[in-house]
Every structure is written in C-alpha cells, then in structure tokens.
Design an enzyme around this catalytic site. Sequence first.
Site, PDB file in Angstrom:
ATOM      1  N   ARG A  95      -2.961   5.682  -6.171  1.00 33.41           N
ATOM      2  CA  ARG A  95      -1.642   6.276  -5.899  1.00 33.41           C
ATOM      3  C   ARG A  95      -1.664   7.804  -5.997  1.00 33.41           C
ATOM      4  O   ARG A  95      -0.683   8.421  -6.419  1.00 33.41           O
ATOM      5  CB  ARG A  95      -0.576   5.721  -6.854  1.00 33.41           C
ATOM      6  CG  ARG A  95      -0.246   4.253  -6.651  1.00 33.41           C
ATOM      7  CD  ARG A  95       0.593   4.058  -5.382  1.00 33.41           C
ATOM      8  NE  ARG A  95       1.068   2.696  -5.249  1.00 33.41           N
ATOM      9  CZ  ARG A  95       2.287   2.286  -5.612  1.00 33.41           C
ATOM     10  NH1 ARG A  95       3.156   3.125  -6.108  1.00 33.41           N
ATOM     11  NH2 ARG A  95       2.633   1.027  -5.458  1.00 33.41           N
ATOM     12  N   ARG A 115       4.817  10.481  -5.816  1.00 32.19           N
ATOM     13  CA  ARG A 115       5.988  11.235  -6.264  1.00 32.19           C
ATOM     14  C   ARG A 115       5.728  12.247  -7.363  1.00 32.19           C
ATOM     15  O   ARG A 115       6.581  13.075  -7.646  1.00 32.19           O
ATOM     16  CB  ARG A 115       7.084  10.259  -6.706  1.00 32.19           C
ATOM     17  CG  ARG A 115       7.811   9.641  -5.522  1.00 32.19           C
ATOM     18  CD  ARG A 115       8.634   8.457  -5.962  1.00 32.19           C
ATOM     19  NE  ARG A 115       7.759   7.460  -6.555  1.00 32.19           N
ATOM     20  CZ  ARG A 115       8.164   6.283  -7.027  1.00 32.19           C
ATOM     21  NH1 ARG A 115       9.424   5.982  -7.022  1.00 32.19           N
ATOM     22  NH2 ARG A 115       7.292   5.422  -7.512  1.00 32.19           N
ATOM     23  N   ARG A 137       8.638  13.279   1.798  1.00 30.70           N
ATOM     24  CA  ARG A 137       9.260  11.952   1.669  1.00 30.70           C
ATOM     25  C   ARG A 137      10.744  12.037   2.020  1.00 30.70           C
ATOM     26  O   ARG A 137      11.292  11.164   2.667  1.00 30.70           O
ATOM     27  CB  ARG A 137       9.048  11.463   0.237  1.00 30.70           C
ATOM     28  CG  ARG A 137       9.788  10.224  -0.180  1.00 30.70           C
ATOM     29  CD  ARG A 137       9.179   8.979   0.401  1.00 30.70           C
ATOM     30  NE  ARG A 137       9.881   7.802  -0.073  1.00 30.70           N
ATOM     31  CZ  ARG A 137      11.054   7.396   0.376  1.00 30.70           C
ATOM     32  NH1 ARG A 137      11.654   8.080   1.318  1.00 30.70           N
ATOM     33  NH2 ARG A 137      11.633   6.311  -0.106  1.00 30.70           N
ATOM     34  N   ASP A 169       0.980   1.220   2.850  1.00 29.11           N
ATOM     35  CA  ASP A 169       1.388   0.301   1.785  1.00 29.11           C
ATOM     36  C   ASP A 169       0.839  -1.084   2.084  1.00 29.11           C
ATOM     37  O   ASP A 169       0.586  -1.428   3.244  1.00 29.11           O
ATOM     38  CB  ASP A 169       2.915   0.253   1.657  1.00 29.11           C
ATOM     39  CG  ASP A 169       3.324  -0.303   0.292  1.00 29.11           C
ATOM     40  OD1 ASP A 169       3.362   0.471  -0.675  1.00 29.11           O
ATOM     41  OD2 ASP A 169       3.557  -1.520   0.194  1.00 29.11           O
ATOM     42  N   TYR A 214       5.050 -11.167  -3.054  1.00 32.39           N
ATOM     43  CA  TYR A 214       6.203 -10.371  -2.599  1.00 32.39           C
ATOM     44  C   TYR A 214       6.952 -11.091  -1.473  1.00 32.39           C
ATOM     45  O   TYR A 214       8.171 -11.044  -1.393  1.00 32.39           O
ATOM     46  CB  TYR A 214       5.754  -9.000  -2.078  1.00 32.39           C
ATOM     47  CG  TYR A 214       5.513  -7.984  -3.169  1.00 32.39           C
ATOM     48  CD1 TYR A 214       6.583  -7.324  -3.769  1.00 32.39           C
ATOM     49  CD2 TYR A 214       4.229  -7.665  -3.578  1.00 32.39           C
ATOM     50  CE1 TYR A 214       6.369  -6.381  -4.759  1.00 32.39           C
ATOM     51  CE2 TYR A 214       4.005  -6.720  -4.572  1.00 32.39           C
ATOM     52  CZ  TYR A 214       5.075  -6.079  -5.157  1.00 32.39           C
ATOM     53  OH  TYR A 214       4.861  -5.153  -6.132  1.00 32.39           O
TER      54      TYR A 214
HETATM   55  O1  CP3 Z   1      -2.835   5.207  -3.474  1.00 34.53           O
HETATM   56  C1  CP3 Z   1      -2.348   5.923  -2.592  1.00 34.53           C
HETATM   57  O2  CP3 Z   1      -2.073   7.120  -2.757  1.00 34.53           O
HETATM   58  C2  CP3 Z   1      -2.189   5.327  -1.211  1.00 34.53           C
HETATM   59  C3  CP3 Z   1      -0.920   4.769  -0.902  1.00 34.53           C
HETATM   60  C4  CP3 Z   1      -0.442   3.498  -1.552  1.00 34.53           C
HETATM   61  C5  CP3 Z   1       0.936   3.260  -1.753  1.00 34.53           C
HETATM   62  N1  CP3 Z   1       1.085   1.978  -2.174  1.00 34.53           N
HETATM   63  C6  CP3 Z   1       2.012   4.232  -1.500  1.00 34.53           C
HETATM   64  C7  CP3 Z   1       3.352   4.000  -2.081  1.00 34.53           C
HETATM   65  C8  CP3 Z   1      -1.126   2.347  -1.944  1.00 34.53           C
HETATM   66  C9  CP3 Z   1      -2.619   2.089  -2.000  1.00 34.53           C
HETATM   67  C10 CP3 Z   1      -0.145   1.385  -2.321  1.00 34.53           C
HETATM   68  C11 CP3 Z   1      -0.490   0.006  -2.733  1.00 34.53           C
HETATM   69  C12 CP3 Z   1       0.578  -0.866  -3.225  1.00 34.53           C
HETATM   70  N2  CP3 Z   1       1.864  -0.976  -2.768  1.00 34.53           N
HETATM   71  C13 CP3 Z   1       0.396  -1.827  -4.236  1.00 34.53           C
HETATM   72  C14 CP3 Z   1      -0.912  -2.103  -4.945  1.00 34.53           C
HETATM   73  C15 CP3 Z   1      -1.232  -1.096  -5.975  1.00 34.53           C
HETATM   74  C16 CP3 Z   1      -0.417  -1.208  -7.241  1.00 34.53           C
HETATM   75  O3  CP3 Z   1       0.255  -0.232  -7.558  1.00 34.53           O
HETATM   76  O4  CP3 Z   1      -0.504  -2.250  -7.892  1.00 34.53           O
HETATM   77  C17 CP3 Z   1       1.622  -2.482  -4.416  1.00 34.53           C
HETATM   78  C18 CP3 Z   1       1.911  -3.571  -5.429  1.00 34.53           C
HETATM   79  C19 CP3 Z   1       2.536  -1.951  -3.467  1.00 34.53           C
HETATM   80  C20 CP3 Z   1       3.946  -2.366  -3.220  1.00 34.53           C
HETATM   81  C21 CP3 Z   1       4.861  -1.252  -3.522  1.00 34.53           C
HETATM   82  N3  CP3 Z   1       5.050  -0.139  -2.718  1.00 34.53           N
HETATM   83  C22 CP3 Z   1       5.718  -1.101  -4.637  1.00 34.53           C
HETATM   84  C23 CP3 Z   1       5.818  -2.086  -5.790  1.00 34.53           C
HETATM   85  C24 CP3 Z   1       6.414   0.086  -4.467  1.00 34.53           C
HETATM   86  C25 CP3 Z   1       7.523   0.598  -5.322  1.00 34.53           C
HETATM   87  C26 CP3 Z   1       7.047   1.103  -6.625  1.00 34.53           C
HETATM   88  C27 CP3 Z   1       6.902   2.578  -6.587  1.00 34.53           C
HETATM   89  O5  CP3 Z   1       5.901   3.092  -7.092  1.00 34.53           O
HETATM   90  O6  CP3 Z   1       7.836   3.206  -6.078  1.00 34.53           O
HETATM   91  C28 CP3 Z   1       5.947   0.704  -3.292  1.00 34.53           C
HETATM   92  C29 CP3 Z   1       6.356   2.001  -2.732  1.00 34.53           C
HETATM   93  C30 CP3 Z   1       5.292   3.042  -2.617  1.00 34.53           C
HETATM   94  N4  CP3 Z   1       4.056   2.837  -2.084  1.00 34.53           N
HETATM   95  C31 CP3 Z   1       5.407   4.414  -2.990  1.00 34.53           C
HETATM   96  C32 CP3 Z   1       4.184   5.016  -2.642  1.00 34.53           C
HETATM   97  C33 CP3 Z   1       3.834   6.465  -2.780  1.00 34.53           C
HETATM   98  C34 CP3 Z   1       6.647   5.086  -3.567  1.00 34.53           C
HETATM   99  C35 CP3 Z   1       7.731   5.055  -2.551  1.00 34.53           C
HETATM  100  C36 CP3 Z   1       8.504   6.332  -2.472  1.00 34.53           C
HETATM  101  O7  CP3 Z   1       7.940   7.421  -2.311  1.00 34.53           O
HETATM  102  O8  CP3 Z   1       9.740   6.241  -2.507  1.00 34.53           O
END
Ligand code: CP3
Length: 346
Positions: free
Chosen positions: A29, A33, A42, A79, A155
């Site tokens: 990640r 943010r 964003r 994602d 999910y």
């Molecule tokens: O790692 C990176 O920088 C690459 C991008 C990436 C994102 N999500 C961007 C993201 C990767 C590899 C993921 C994987 C992902 N997405 C997982 C597996 C990794 C983990 O954390 O266990 C999962 C479970 C998801 C599903 C997901 N997407 C969730 C649960 C959420 C909300 C939680 C949160 O952190 O906000 C997201 C949204 C998300 N995916 C964000 C980002 C940067 C935040 C959204 C935003 O900017 O509003």
Amino acid sequence: MNDPSAGKPAFLRVLAGETLTTPPLWMMRQAGRYLPEYRALREKAGSFLNLCYNPEMATEVTLQPIRRFGFDAAILFSDILVVPDALGQKVTFAEGEGPRLDPITVEKGLSALSSEIDLDRLRPVYETVNHVRAGLPPETALIGFCGAPWTVASYMIAGKGTPDQAPARLFAYQHPELFGQLIDLLVKSTITHLIHQIDAGAQALQIFESFAGALPPALFRRWSMEPIGRIVAAIRTQRPGVPVIVFARGAGGGVEEVAQAGIADAVGLDWTIDPWKARETIQKLRPVQGNLDPLALIAGGDVLARAVDDIREALGDGPHVFNLGHGILPQTPIAHVEQLVERVRK
Ligand code: CP3
C-alpha cells in the site's frame, strides 16, 4: 565481471534466490492516503475506481512513492476488487467505509456475473502497467497483483469487509458446490488478469490472501492453497520466469505449508510471524518478504529502529525482501518512512 544477474533489479534477484547485503525494499500500500500528493490526486479523481481506471492518474500515483523514497519496486496502483467489477458485480468505495458490493446470494447464484472478465473494462489497468514501466528507472521492478480467490470471494459474498469474513465462510460450508463454482470463475478470471499485466510489463506478481486468517486449516488448504496453486501453475506454464509472491495474511502455520507445497516463488510474512523462526523454516525453502508491524512504523524513533534491525538480523543471511507485515496505514508520518528507508539501507 560476467555476472549474469548484473543489471537485474535487486528485487528480482532476491526473488530468484540471491542473498543481498542490503535487502531490496518496498511497502505494501505504498501509494496511498499517507501521502499528500496521493490525497490531492484522489480528490481530483472523484471516485476510487475512477482513479484505478484512469491510466494517467493511476500511473502518477504508482510513481509517487518511488520518486519520494526510491523504493526497489513499484506496485501497480489498482485494487483486488477490479476483478468482480469486471465480472459485472456492482462495486463502489464509500468514503471512509471501504468497499461495498452487491452481495452474491444462494437464490441468484452466479447468474448476475459474466462467465468471463470484461477486458475492455480492464484495458486502462494494463495501459497503466505499460506507462509505469516506461516511467520507472531500470533498477526498479514493477509488481502486478491480484487478490486470491478466497479473499475476493469473501467480499463478493459479504458485500463488504467483515472482521472474520463469516458470511463467506458459512456460505462455503453450506453451499460448497456453488462456492466452488465461484472460486473456479475467479481462478480463470485472475489468470487472464495476471497474464495481461505481465504482457503489459509486470515483472513479478503478488497474490494477496488478506483473509487467510479467517480459515481453519482444512478450509485454508481447500479454498486458499488449492486455487492459488492453480493460478501459479498457469502463470508458470504460460509465462515462465515471472516470480509470484504469495502473501497469506494470518495463515500462521499455513505459511510454511505454502512454502513446502512449492506453490509460491516467494512467501510474504505478516507481522505476527517470528522472523527468527521463519529463518529456520520458511526461508530455508523460499525467499521471504516482510514483516515490519505497520504500527512500529507509526511509532517511529527507537521502536522502529530496533524492529527494523531485528528483522534484518533474523532474515539477513538468506534471500529477503524488506516490507511491512501488512499495508501502511494512512496516519503514518512521512518522516518515519524516511527513517525506515535509511535504516534498512544503512
Ligand atoms: O499497494 C499499493 O500501493 C497498490 C494498490 C493497492 C490498493 N489496494 C489501493 C487502495 C493494493 C495492492 C490493494 C490491495 C487490496 N485491496 C487488498 C489486499 C491487501 C490488504 O490490504 O489486505 C484488499 C483487501 C483490498 C480491498 C480494499 N480496497 C479495501 C478493504 C479498501 C478500503 C480500505 C482502505 O484502506 O481504505 C480499499 C480501497 C483502497 N485500495 C485504497 C487504496 C489506496 C484507499 C481508497 C481511497 O483512497 O479512498
């Protein structure tokens, strides 16, 4: 002088089994943010999926942490939930609430889903991979990724993240045949998605099994290891030479099983795993990646310095990619990431 690995990114050398004095470093990640430049883009993008499907913006946020910290690998900004989205399931990201999906029910089964992912929908993702590769220095590797079938299915069934993904687990017990069909659809879709990422320029892959910890051992083998094994086998056959990291968060002893079964080229360690034990077991079998507690990164200072040194000492005599034990949290101070980079490379 005639070193065949000269010029190959350090990250890929370690995944191929080399031990380096300074481990390559990236953070799960890493685009996100905690970076003000991410938050600005964003906001401009409107919805999160708009950002994922806009190649210019997604390329920019992928490169932001590389410019700032010089990590050894970039990970595609996207994602895991673009796969259900491309299968026709409604996916949205509510501000501050995480993902929301139109849940799959026993009554409707898979009837609302396509039998194949919509590659037109995903085209911008592959275009992003292509742009990112062109924008990266040659020593920086590019990682493509996907969610593992169990995590994505959980999910799709619950419609959101839940602490132990009970809705999907119960569904798997009560309707194993239908659940198996969903897993099969995800295996097929994920293979296609990963192959397209490789062909666009991804040099390594990571499979995120974020909810491995919700599964009892027998279910972990059946619904996590087995489908992941099929995905990796397909990649090995169709695109040999592209290493796959399997990150099964919370799997405990299952992580060693993954290494023993040979279904991963490298194994991700979450922050609950003792690196000193992993050195004797998992790292003897496969290169490892991890596993700093993201909260130690928030704490910073001596706590962070000691935690980094301990992991380096434990895993430094074998192939090791330095990473967090799960994704970086939004409240992480940038100065602490700078401290981490300096400490790992000192
Ligand atoms: O790692 C990176 O920088 C690459 C991008 C990436 C994102 N999500 C961007 C993201 C990767 C590899 C993921 C994987 C992902 N997405 C997982 C597996 C990794 C983990 O954390 O266990 C999962 C479970 C998801 C599903 C997901 N997407 C969730 C649960 C959420 C909300 C939680 C949160 O952190 O906000 C997201 C949204 C998300 N995916 C964000 C980002 C940067 C935040 C959204 C935003 O900017 O509003």
